[in-house]
Design an enzyme around this catalytic site. Structure first.
Site, mmCIF file in Angstrom:
data_model
loop_
_atom_site.group_PDB
_atom_site.id
_atom_site.type_symbol
_atom_site.label_atom_id
_atom_site.label_comp_id
_atom_site.label_asym_id
_atom_site.label_seq_id
_atom_site.Cartn_x
_atom_site.Cartn_y
_atom_site.Cartn_z
ATOM 1 N N ASP A 83 0.885 -1.308 -0.020
ATOM 2 C CA ASP A 83 0.018 0.151 -0.082
ATOM 3 C C ASP A 83 0.898 1.378 -0.117
ATOM 4 O O ASP A 83 1.538 1.495 1.102
ATOM 5 C CB ASP A 83 -0.893 0.057 1.254
ATOM 6 C CG ASP A 83 -1.927 1.067 1.181
ATOM 7 O OD1 ASP A 83 -1.920 1.954 0.348
ATOM 8 O OD2 ASP A 83 -3.105 0.762 1.992
ATOM 9 N N ASP A 94 -3.111 7.625 -3.049
ATOM 10 C CA ASP A 94 -3.210 6.349 -2.044
ATOM 11 C C ASP A 94 -3.488 5.210 -2.941
ATOM 12 O O ASP A 94 -4.553 4.928 -3.377
ATOM 13 C CB ASP A 94 -4.257 6.585 -1.050
ATOM 14 C CG ASP A 94 -4.346 5.567 -0.089
ATOM 15 O OD1 ASP A 94 -3.507 4.623 0.238
ATOM 16 O OD2 ASP A 94 -4.978 5.913 0.934
ATOM 17 N N HIS A 162 -12.202 6.187 1.480
ATOM 18 C CA HIS A 162 -12.129 7.334 2.309
ATOM 19 C C HIS A 162 -11.907 8.459 1.453
ATOM 20 O O HIS A 162 -11.064 8.466 0.332
ATOM 21 C CB HIS A 162 -11.243 7.275 3.357
ATOM 22 C CG HIS A 162 -10.056 6.882 2.735
ATOM 23 N ND1 HIS A 162 -8.831 7.834 2.414
ATOM 24 C CD2 HIS A 162 -9.423 5.434 2.629
ATOM 25 C CE1 HIS A 162 -7.754 7.130 2.326
ATOM 26 N NE2 HIS A 162 -7.919 5.887 2.070
ATOM 27 N N HIS A 170 -7.428 10.411 5.986
ATOM 28 C CA HIS A 170 -8.698 10.084 6.215
ATOM 29 C C HIS A 170 -9.709 11.338 6.446
ATOM 30 O O HIS A 170 -9.336 11.749 7.511
ATOM 31 C CB HIS A 170 -8.806 8.839 7.268
ATOM 32 C CG HIS A 170 -8.351 7.706 6.852
ATOM 33 N ND1 HIS A 170 -9.052 6.573 6.415
ATOM 34 C CD2 HIS A 170 -6.933 7.215 6.276
ATOM 35 C CE1 HIS A 170 -8.306 5.517 6.154
ATOM 36 N NE2 HIS A 170 -7.121 5.886 5.740
ATOM 37 N N GLU A 193 -11.066 1.057 -2.006
ATOM 38 C CA GLU A 193 -10.246 0.022 -1.307
ATOM 39 C C GLU A 193 -10.929 -1.116 -0.944
ATOM 40 O O GLU A 193 -11.029 -1.041 0.507
ATOM 41 C CB GLU A 193 -8.989 0.304 -0.340
ATOM 42 C CG GLU A 193 -9.612 1.245 0.686
ATOM 43 C CD GLU A 193 -8.161 1.606 1.632
ATOM 44 O OE1 GLU A 193 -7.398 1.090 1.649
ATOM 45 O OE2 GLU A 193 -8.081 3.015 2.250
ATOM 46 N N GLU A 285 -6.430 -0.880 -4.237
ATOM 47 C CA GLU A 285 -6.830 0.495 -3.870
ATOM 48 C C GLU A 285 -6.339 1.348 -5.156
ATOM 49 O O GLU A 285 -5.187 1.257 -5.712
ATOM 50 C CB GLU A 285 -6.365 0.948 -2.626
ATOM 51 C CG GLU A 285 -6.735 2.458 -2.332
ATOM 52 C CD GLU A 285 -6.113 2.717 -0.932
ATOM 53 O OE1 GLU A 285 -5.003 2.190 -0.713
ATOM 54 O OE2 GLU A 285 -6.585 3.434 -0.272
HETATM 55 MN MN MN Z 1 -3.734 2.944 1.029
HETATM 56 MN MN MN Z 2 -6.578 4.298 1.807
#
Ligand code: MN
Ligand code: MN
Length: 300
Positions: A83, A94, A162, A170, A193, A285
């Site tokens: 990630d 992200d 998010h 977030h 995600e 994601e």
């Molecule tokens: Mn992530």
């Molecule tokens: Mn994330």
């Protein structure tokens, strides 16, 4: 959204995608996680980005929030979630993918399903889309897969996408991966995600996984701690960070200093998120931006 902001989101996404492709190319079974993390840190820097958070390298039943330390001996095996967070002027990309590292392809189908879920979501994300539509299509795709292939995958319902904001990963809005009634309209920058498993479909908080974030502005008395805290505030701001980055800055007594700061509640150390029945977990994601009547998948 301001033009400058949009351009930064797009640039961060482009870098994150390149880092993702690079990581896919170098990761081999039994490689040390620290070597993967270091290579990713260097690549982000080379491409002109900053890490938005330490790369999460979470193995098997760990769904998220593990990053290796300098002398970490953990090796990549089973299923690995990578990630990656990149930011440009604080605007974040992200993105995550999962790799099956087993010889017999034990988790191949889980990763394929996970990718299929994200791609089904990608098709419906457009200006005006409501939050629940993401969860609806995600769950529908999973159910169809189980029916067609006679399999028993479940979504991890407690992990969600998010919204994103400058220096904020977030940013308030929760984007669930199961059927729901949330009629909010998706707008601006956000990450989607889905997490898939064969286990209970829930997570618990395990031990700390080496990722920290500033959480309070309280003063600190210890001189070494004050110096480290000053650096954290200037360099990482409200973005998560890890020990191996601070070690490179030449601070001494770091483990001790961080433990003081965590104990005083000035820093928060994220617990690892672990699948409740200790079943393996897959994650994918991407980051999207909806602005000016258009949708862009910045990391896809
Ligand atoms: Mn992530
Ligand atoms: Mn994330």
């Amino acid at each position: 959204m301001e033009k400058q902001e949009l351009e930064s989101y797009i640039k961060a996404g482009k870098i994150a995608k390149e880092v993702k492709d690079f990581a896919r190319g170098i990761i081999k079974p039994r490689m040390k996680l620290i070597d993967i993390a270091e290579a990713i840190d260097v690549k982000i820097d080379e491409l002109g980005g900053e890490p938005a958070f330490p790369v999460n390298l979470s193995l098997n039943e760990i769904a998220a929030h593990y990053t290796p330390t300098k002398d970490d001996e953990t090796i990549a095996e089973g299923i690995l979630k990578i990630d990656i967070g990149v930011c440009v002027d604080g605007y974040i990309a992200d993105t995550a993918f999962s790799i099956d590292l087993t010889e017999d392809g034990k988790f191949k189908e889980m990763v394929e399903l996970n990718e299929e879920i994200l791609s089904s979501i990608t098709k419906i994300v457009k200006p005006g889309v409501e939050v629940h539509e993401v969860g609806d299509i995600a769950q529908e795709t999973l159910e169809k897969w189980n029916e067609d292939k006679n399999s028993n995958f479940v979504m991890i319902q407690s992990l969600s996408g998010h919204s994103l904001d400058q220096d904020t990963i977030h940013a308030g809005l929760t984007i669930s991966n199961y059927r729901n009634e949330n009629k909010n309209i998706l707008d601006g920058a956000f990450a989607i995600e889905p997490f898939v498993t064969t286990g209970a479909g829930d997570i618990y908080e395990g031990n700390a996984g080496g990722i920290y974030v500033l959480q309070s502005n309280e003063p600190v008395r210890d001189r070494d701690a004050r110096e480290v805290l000053k650096f954290i505030k200037e360099d990482y701001k409200t973005r998560p960070f890890c020990l191996r980055w601070l070690e490179k800055e030449g601070f001494s007594k770091l483990k001790f200093v961080l433990s003081i700061l965590v104990r005083q509640g000035i820093l928060h150390e994220y617990p690892m998120l672990i699948e409740k029945s200790k079943a393996q977990v897959s994650q994918v994601e991407n980051t999207f931006v909806i602005a000016d009547g258009k949708v862009i998948c910045t990391t896809g």
